[in-house]
Design a protein around this motif. Structure first.
Motif, PDB file in Angstrom:
ATOM      1  N   VAL A   2      -2.618   4.305  -4.578  1.00  0.00           N
ATOM      2  CA  VAL A   2      -2.101   3.113  -5.230  1.00  0.00           C
ATOM      3  C   VAL A   2      -1.331   3.545  -6.479  1.00  0.00           C
ATOM      4  CG1 VAL A   2      -2.660   0.926  -6.349  1.00  0.00           C
ATOM      5  CG2 VAL A   2      -4.059   1.739  -4.436  1.00  0.00           C
ATOM      6  N   VAL A  26       0.836   2.197  -1.698  1.00  0.00           N
ATOM      7  CA  VAL A  26       0.947   0.786  -2.061  1.00  0.00           C
ATOM      8  C   VAL A  26       1.083   0.704  -3.580  1.00  0.00           C
ATOM      9  CG1 VAL A  26      -0.432   0.032  -0.087  1.00  0.00           C
ATOM     10  CG2 VAL A  26      -1.538   0.405  -2.288  1.00  0.00           C
ATOM     11  N   LYS A  45       3.747  -2.323   0.325  1.00  0.00           N
ATOM     12  CA  LYS A  45       2.966  -3.491  -0.068  1.00  0.00           C
ATOM     13  C   LYS A  45       2.695  -3.494  -1.568  1.00  0.00           C
ATOM     14  CE  LYS A  45      -1.558  -5.690   0.641  1.00  0.00           C
ATOM     15  NZ  LYS A  45      -0.992  -7.051   0.741  1.00  0.00           N
ATOM     16  N   ILE A  47       0.061  -5.077  -4.158  1.00  0.00           N
ATOM     17  CA  ILE A  47      -1.199  -5.783  -4.399  1.00  0.00           C
ATOM     18  C   ILE A  47      -1.049  -6.552  -5.700  1.00  0.00           C
ATOM     19  CG2 ILE A  47      -3.653  -5.477  -4.884  1.00  0.00           C
ATOM     20  CD1 ILE A  47      -3.530  -2.913  -3.176  1.00  0.00           C
ATOM     21  N   GLU A  52      -8.077  -8.070  -4.893  1.00  0.00           N
ATOM     22  CA  GLU A  52      -7.449  -7.414  -3.742  1.00  0.00           C
ATOM     23  C   GLU A  52      -7.433  -5.900  -3.933  1.00  0.00           C
ATOM     24  OE1 GLU A  52      -3.270  -7.582  -1.156  1.00  0.00           O
ATOM     25  OE2 GLU A  52      -3.442  -8.680  -3.057  1.00  0.00           O
ATOM     26  N   LEU A  53      -7.211  -5.464  -5.175  1.00  0.00           N
ATOM     27  CA  LEU A  53      -7.218  -4.031  -5.456  1.00  0.00           C
ATOM     28  C   LEU A  53      -8.611  -3.450  -5.223  1.00  0.00           C
ATOM     29  CD1 LEU A  53      -5.705  -1.538  -6.510  1.00  0.00           C
ATOM     30  CD2 LEU A  53      -6.305  -2.256  -8.835  1.00  0.00           C
ATOM     31  N   ASN A  55     -10.866  -4.555  -3.169  1.00  0.00           N
ATOM     32  CA  ASN A  55     -11.058  -4.507  -1.715  1.00  0.00           C
ATOM     33  C   ASN A  55     -10.352  -3.296  -1.101  1.00  0.00           C
ATOM     34  OD1 ASN A  55     -12.526  -6.874  -1.872  1.00  0.00           O
ATOM     35  ND2 ASN A  55     -10.810  -8.183  -1.272  1.00  0.00           N
ATOM     36  N   TYR A  56      -9.161  -2.998  -1.620  1.00  0.00           N
ATOM     37  CA  TYR A  56      -8.409  -1.843  -1.106  1.00  0.00           C
ATOM     38  C   TYR A  56      -9.187  -0.550  -1.377  1.00  0.00           C
ATOM     39  CZ  TYR A  56      -4.485   1.232  -0.062  1.00  0.00           C
ATOM     40  OH  TYR A  56      -3.680   2.205   0.488  1.00  0.00           O
ATOM     41  N   THR A  59     -12.053  -0.224   1.093  1.00  0.00           N
ATOM     42  CA  THR A  59     -11.788  -0.154   2.532  1.00  0.00           C
ATOM     43  C   THR A  59     -10.741   0.880   2.947  1.00  0.00           C
ATOM     44  OG1 THR A  59     -10.124  -1.911   2.344  1.00  0.00           O
ATOM     45  CG2 THR A  59     -12.396  -2.583   2.846  1.00  0.00           C
ATOM     46  N   VAL A  60      -9.878   1.311   2.006  1.00  0.00           N
ATOM     47  CA  VAL A  60      -8.782   2.217   2.394  1.00  0.00           C
ATOM     48  C   VAL A  60      -8.848   3.534   1.633  1.00  0.00           C
ATOM     49  CG1 VAL A  60      -6.284   2.493   2.653  1.00  0.00           C
ATOM     50  CG2 VAL A  60      -7.327   0.225   2.941  1.00  0.00           C
TER      51      VAL A  60
END
Length: 212
Positions: A2, A26, A45, A47, A52-53, A55-56, A59-60
Motif C-alpha cells: 500500500v 494499491v 485501486k 482505498i 477498508e485499509l 481490512n486490506y 486479508t491481503v
C-alpha cells in the motif's frame, strides 16, 4: 504494498515499485481522492477509509510505504496506519547507490532513483532521500526527514529529526542541524543550525526561528 497517498510523491513511489515488479499495488487516500474514479491511472485501486485499509492489511498484505514528503504529517499518519496492523516498509530504488559498509537505513525510508549513500551512514525511520541526493561518509540522519533532489550532505554531518533540506542545497562537513530545521533550496550551510530554524542563501543565514 500500500502506498500512503495518491498524489505528488506517491506517483514517484509507484514507478519505483513497478520497476521492481511489486504486486499487488494499491493506494490509500482518504482526503484528496478523485471524486470520479476509485482508480489511479485507471488501473490502481485507491482505498479511501481507515476501515477498508485495516481490512486490506488483514486479508491481503500488511506492507505499506509512504508517498508523502511533509515530515510531521507523515509521522502522524504512519502512527495511525501502524496501529491498523500495517508494517512500515523501506523502499530503495534499483539504481540508488548504497555503500556496502556500516550503512543503516531505518524502517519505512524511501531512497529514490540515483540517490547516493556512502559508507558509514546512519538513516533513521521514515526518511525521504530524494532523486540525486547525496549523503557522504559518517553522516547521521534522524527520523522523518526530507532530503530533497540534488541536496548534498557532506562528511560527518548530523541531521536531527523532522528536518527538511531543500533541493540543490549543500551542508558542509561537520555541521549539526537541529530538529525541525528547514534548509532552503540552494542554500550552502557552513555552520550549525539550531532547532526550529529556517536557513536560506549562500552562505546560509537564519531568517526565522519558531521561538523568535
Amino acid at each position: 504494498m500500500v502506498i500512503i497517498g495518491a498524489k505528488g510523491h506517491a506517483k514517484e513511489m509507484l514507478q519505483i515499485l513497478q520497476d521492481q515488479s511489486v504486486n499487488p499495488l494499491v493506494f490509500f487516500d482518504n482526503i484528496s481522492t478523485n471524486e470520479t474514479s476509485e482508480l489511479l491511472y485507471n488501473k490502481f485501486k485507491i482505498i479511501t477509509s481507515f476501515q477498508e485499509l485495516k481490512n486490506y492489511f488483514e486479508t491481503v498484505s500488511t506492507a505499506f510505504c509512504t508517498g508523502i514528503g511533509t515530515t510531521t504529517i507523515k509521522k502522524n499518519l504512519v502512527n495511525k496506519v501502524e496501529a491498523l496492523g500495517g508494517v512500515f516498509t523501506t523502499v530503495i530504488a534499483t539504481n540508488a547507490h548504497v555503500g556496502e559498509f556500516e550503512v543503516f537505513i531505518g524502517q519505512g525510508s524511501n531512497v529514490m532513483q540515483r540517490a547516493f549513500i556512502s559508507n558509514s551512514v546512519s538513516i533513521g525511520k521514515g526518511n525521504l532521500i530524494n532523486f540525486d541526493a547525496a549523503l557522504h561518509h559518517d553522516v547521521i540522519v534522524g527520523d522523518f526527514c526530507e532530503i530533497s533532489p540534488r541536496a548534498t550532505v557532506l562528511g560527518r554531518c548530523k541531521i536531527g529529526d523532522y528536518v527538511s533540506i531543500g533541493a540543490s542545497s549543500t551542508i558542509l562537513p561537520d555541521v549539526i542541524i537541529g530538529d525541525y530545521a528547514v534548509i532552503g533550496a540552494g542554500a550552502v550551510v557552513i555552520k550549525n543550525v539550531k532547532a526550529n530554524t529556517t536557513v536560506v542563501g549562500v552562505p546560509g543565514k537564519q531568517i526565522k526561528n519558531k521561538y523568535d
